[in-house]
Design a protein around this motif. Structure first.
Motif, PDB file in Angstrom:
ATOM      1  N   UNK A 124       6.360  20.937  22.745  1.00 19.30           N
ATOM      2  CA  UNK A 124       5.591  21.851  21.881  1.00 19.30           C
ATOM      3  C   UNK A 124       6.536  22.579  20.905  1.00 19.30           C
ATOM      4  N   UNK A 125       5.947  23.298  19.958  1.00 19.17           N
ATOM      5  CA  UNK A 125       6.741  24.128  19.042  1.00 19.17           C
ATOM      6  C   UNK A 125       7.477  25.201  19.841  1.00 19.17           C
ATOM      7  N   UNK A 126       8.710  25.522  19.468  1.00 13.04           N
ATOM      8  CA  UNK A 126       9.434  26.562  20.196  1.00 13.04           C
ATOM      9  C   UNK A 126       8.906  27.947  19.849  1.00 13.04           C
ATOM     10  N   UNK A 127       7.893  28.353  20.558  1.00  7.72           N
ATOM     11  CA  UNK A 127       7.214  29.591  20.188  1.00  7.72           C
ATOM     12  C   UNK A 127       6.578  30.180  21.449  1.00  7.72           C
ATOM     13  N   UNK A 128       6.770  31.492  21.641  1.00 10.67           N
ATOM     14  CA  UNK A 128       6.309  32.107  22.897  1.00 10.67           C
ATOM     15  C   UNK A 128       4.798  31.947  23.097  1.00 10.67           C
ATOM     16  N   UNK A 129       4.011  32.154  22.030  1.00 14.56           N
ATOM     17  CA  UNK A 129       2.559  32.099  22.267  1.00 14.56           C
ATOM     18  C   UNK A 129       2.091  30.643  22.476  1.00 14.56           C
ATOM     19  N   UNK A 130       2.726  29.680  21.783  1.00 17.13           N
ATOM     20  CA  UNK A 130       2.429  28.263  22.057  1.00 17.13           C
ATOM     21  C   UNK A 130       2.766  27.947  23.521  1.00 17.13           C
ATOM     22  N   UNK A 157       6.672   5.473  17.810  1.00 21.17           N
ATOM     23  CA  UNK A 157       5.239   5.730  17.954  1.00 21.17           C
ATOM     24  C   UNK A 157       4.803   6.704  16.857  1.00 21.17           C
ATOM     25  N   UNK A 158       3.515   7.054  16.860  1.00 20.50           N
ATOM     26  CA  UNK A 158       3.034   7.958  15.811  1.00 20.50           C
ATOM     27  C   UNK A 158       2.805   9.361  16.348  1.00 20.50           C
ATOM     28  N   UNK A 159       3.466   9.691  17.469  1.00 19.39           N
ATOM     29  CA  UNK A 159       3.232  11.011  18.076  1.00 19.39           C
ATOM     30  C   UNK A 159       3.712  12.139  17.169  1.00 19.39           C
ATOM     31  N   UNK A 210      21.494  13.837  17.587  1.00 14.57           N
ATOM     32  CA  UNK A 210      20.533  14.814  17.090  1.00 14.57           C
ATOM     33  C   UNK A 210      19.170  14.610  17.774  1.00 14.57           C
ATOM     34  N   UNK A 211      18.746  15.566  18.544  1.00 16.18           N
ATOM     35  CA  UNK A 211      17.451  15.437  19.235  1.00 16.18           C
ATOM     36  C   UNK A 211      16.437  16.454  18.698  1.00 16.18           C
ATOM     37  N   UNK A 212      16.572  16.777  17.432  1.00 10.52           N
ATOM     38  CA  UNK A 212      15.606  17.714  16.856  1.00 10.52           C
ATOM     39  C   UNK A 212      14.369  16.952  16.362  1.00 10.52           C
ATOM     40  N   UNK A 213      13.322  17.712  16.157  1.00 10.83           N
ATOM     41  CA  UNK A 213      12.071  17.172  15.631  1.00 10.83           C
ATOM     42  C   UNK A 213      11.859  17.778  14.252  1.00 10.83           C
ATOM     43  N   UNK A 214      11.461  16.957  13.305  1.00 15.41           N
ATOM     44  CA  UNK A 214      11.189  17.502  11.962  1.00 15.41           C
ATOM     45  C   UNK A 214       9.685  17.593  11.759  1.00 15.41           C
ATOM     46  N   UNK A 215       9.225  18.801  11.546  1.00 13.56           N
ATOM     47  CA  UNK A 215       7.780  19.004  11.355  1.00 13.56           C
ATOM     48  C   UNK A 215       7.346  18.336  10.044  1.00 13.56           C
ATOM     49  N   UNK A 216       6.386  17.384  10.109  1.00 10.78           N
ATOM     50  CA  UNK A 216       6.042  16.635   8.889  1.00 10.78           C
ATOM     51  C   UNK A 216       5.397  17.512   7.820  1.00 10.78           C
ATOM     52  N   UNK A 217       4.798  18.655   8.225  1.00 12.04           N
ATOM     53  CA  UNK A 217       4.160  19.497   7.213  1.00 12.04           C
ATOM     54  C   UNK A 217       5.113  20.513   6.605  1.00 12.04           C
ATOM     55  N   UNK A 218       5.888  21.190   7.465  1.00 14.33           N
ATOM     56  CA  UNK A 218       6.756  22.267   6.952  1.00 14.33           C
ATOM     57  C   UNK A 218       8.183  21.778   6.678  1.00 14.33           C
ATOM     58  N   UNK A 219       8.486  20.568   7.170  1.00 14.98           N
ATOM     59  CA  UNK A 219       9.833  20.001   7.048  1.00 14.98           C
ATOM     60  C   UNK A 219      10.886  20.767   7.862  1.00 14.98           C
ATOM     61  N   UNK A 220      10.409  21.664   8.687  1.00 11.82           N
ATOM     62  CA  UNK A 220      11.321  22.461   9.508  1.00 11.82           C
ATOM     63  C   UNK A 220      11.823  21.594  10.674  1.00 11.82           C
ATOM     64  N   UNK A 221      13.132  21.703  10.987  1.00  9.95           N
ATOM     65  CA  UNK A 221      13.675  20.922  12.124  1.00  9.95           C
ATOM     66  C   UNK A 221      13.923  21.860  13.304  1.00  9.95           C
ATOM     67  N   UNK A 222      13.501  21.438  14.472  1.00 12.44           N
ATOM     68  CA  UNK A 222      13.748  22.288  15.651  1.00 12.44           C
ATOM     69  C   UNK A 222      13.838  21.443  16.911  1.00 12.44           C
ATOM     70  N   UNK A 223      14.419  22.040  17.963  1.00 17.64           N
ATOM     71  CA  UNK A 223      14.415  21.401  19.281  1.00 17.64           C
ATOM     72  C   UNK A 223      13.156  21.902  19.988  1.00 17.64           C
ATOM     73  N   UNK A 224      12.235  21.005  20.323  1.00 20.52           N
ATOM     74  CA  UNK A 224      10.974  21.474  20.919  1.00 20.52           C
ATOM     75  C   UNK A 224      11.156  22.063  22.313  1.00 20.52           C
TER      76      UNK A 224
END
Ligand code: ATP
Length: 430
Positions: free
Chosen positions: A200-206, A160-162, A284-298
């Protein structure tokens, strides 16, 4: 609760499971009217959660899963101690911790607390796959529908395009070896769940932002179905009640006849589920952010509710009784039948033919009931008890001026409406 349970049986909403064989504890069969109610609830939920949103897609995963999935989620190892359950509030305790048992009894302030017998139990229902005796594989019927979503995280990303933040919605059956099923359909051994796992992004405020967003959104959902505001509340989990990985957890509770009870849970589960599945599956169940190219587990904000439990609470809110009648003041969106059509009398072919024509036309766009038994009063009573918003009677005047009597469920007001405007008249309310 008692008159509601009787009404549900009498009108084909809910029957005890396997009734002719003496029943099977914790199972319920939804009858012709109840099945419509369930379907309406699920259709409305899906429309709200998937159809009208750009950031959520839906899936339908299997009930039977590779047993490793349940190891990863911790279900196979949890709940294996001997436990006793308080019959008042269903909290479970280790019988070998008498201090905790006593202090729990004290919380019920003078009430005699009864306990179930100690049982070594696991909530998961076992099943066996394979046709050769002795070579069967033990599997589990899913205890919750969440795992089927997490194991498909990568598949959904790839097809999908999510983009994060996004959610995966699912509706489906879950099975639990509840040791004390009860309070009608409130606690069953087989039930349906409706969930969104929102990544979501792994971030406390998010995490805080989306947790608050979903709390508000879900409360508004129940209010949109006509539930009474004063019967709903949030209850944040205490620190010692929260799962070790949970960053925040709250329940939406309903003020039931046996006290405030959980109707749904909203949890910030951090990256626990995806990390565990990544570890156990070695994928590998990480997500790659299309803008920053950063990979993380959401992180995952989970909203999870049952189907039968909210419906029971909706029915309790909708149940009305006065000296003349009993009725379900259901939101028309949820009502099993949107209208009922009656010929004034069953033995006048002209009236029956005209009523039949109206019935067949209307049912192309909505669920409509037909009744030509007994007198009009009895027919109104039967429709009121299943919450039908409109009853349409075809009488002799109809044959002359093409109008019918439309009687509204709550006000009992009657209006003449032209046959040509009937459908629009009802759809406007829906
Ligand atoms: P409880 O504390 O009442 O056992 P839970 O915390 O185990 O519930 P969850 O695992 O969070 O429940 O499940 C999410 C939702 O699924 C619940 O809020 C409820 O609406 C529904 N649900 C859970 N267990 C049952 C059950 N045995 N029968 C009917 N619905 C259930």
């Amino acid at each position: 609760m008692e008159p509601l349970v009787a009404l549900c049986k009498r009108r084909g909403i809910v029957f005890p499971g396997s009734e002719i064989y003496g029943g099977l504890a914790g199972t319920w069969d939804w009858g012709p009217v109840g099945a419509l109610l369930k379907k309406n609830y699920k259709d409305l939920w899906w429309k709200d959660a998937v159809q009208l949103r750009d950031d959520i897609v839906g899936i339908d995963s299997a009930i039977m899963m590779n047993p490793k999935a349940w190891e990863a989620s911790g279900h196979t190892t949890g709940f294996v101690d001997p436990l006793i359950e308080c019959k008042i509030c269903h909290q479970r305790f280790r019988p070998d911790k008498p201090k905790e048992v006593k202090s729990h009894e004290a919380t019920h302030r003078g009430k005699a607390v009864e306990w179930t017998e100690p049982q070594k139990f696991n909530l998961l229902v076992k099943a066996y796959l394979g046709i050769i005796e002795g070579k069967q594989t033990e599997i589990f019927l899913r205890g919750e529908i969440t795992n089927g979503v997490h194991v498909n995280f990568k598949n959904v990303l790839d097809t999908t395009r999510v983009k994060i933040p996004f959610g995966i919605a699912q509706i489906g059956k879950a099975f639990r070896n509840e040791i004390t099923p009860g309070n009608f359909v409130f606690r069953s051994r087989e039930f349906e769940q409706l969930e969104v796992q929102f990544y979501i992004k792994p971030d406390e405020s998010e995490g805080r932002k989306w947790f608050e967003y979903w709390k508000k959104d879900r409360m508004n959902w129940f209010l949109s179905l006509g539930m009474k505001r004063e019967n709903l509340r949030f209850r944040d989990h205490e620190d010692d009640e929260k799962a070790h990985y949970a960053k925040a957890a709250t329940d939406i509770e309903y003020n039931s006849p046996w006290g405030w009870q959980e109707m749904m849970g909203i949890h910030n589960r951090g990256d626990w589920d995806l990390s565990r599945h990544q570890q156990f599956s070695d994928k590998n169940l990480t997500y790659r952010d299309p803008e920053t190219n950063e990979a993380y587990v959401p992180w995952d904000i989970e909203t999870s509710s049952g189907l039968e439990r909210p419906l029971l609470f909706i029915l309790l809110d909708a149940y009305h009784k006065d000296e003349k009648r009993e009725w379900l003041q259901l939101d028309p969106k949820l009502a099993p039948y949107k209208a009922a059509v009656f010929p004034l009398v069953p033995n006048k072919p002209d009236l029956v033919a005209k009523a039949g024509e109206i019935y067949h036309n209307l049912r192309k766009s909505m669920m409509v009931s037909w009744d030509d038994r007994g007198n009009i009063g009895k027919r109104y009573a039967a429709q009121d008890e299943v919450g039908t918003p409109f009853c349409i009677t075809v009488d002799y005047t109809t044959l002359e001026d093409q109008t019918v009597t439309v009687r509204e469920r709550d006000s009992m007001e009657q209006k003449r409406v032209p046959v040509s405007e009937l459908e629009a008249y009802i759809l406007k309310v829906l």
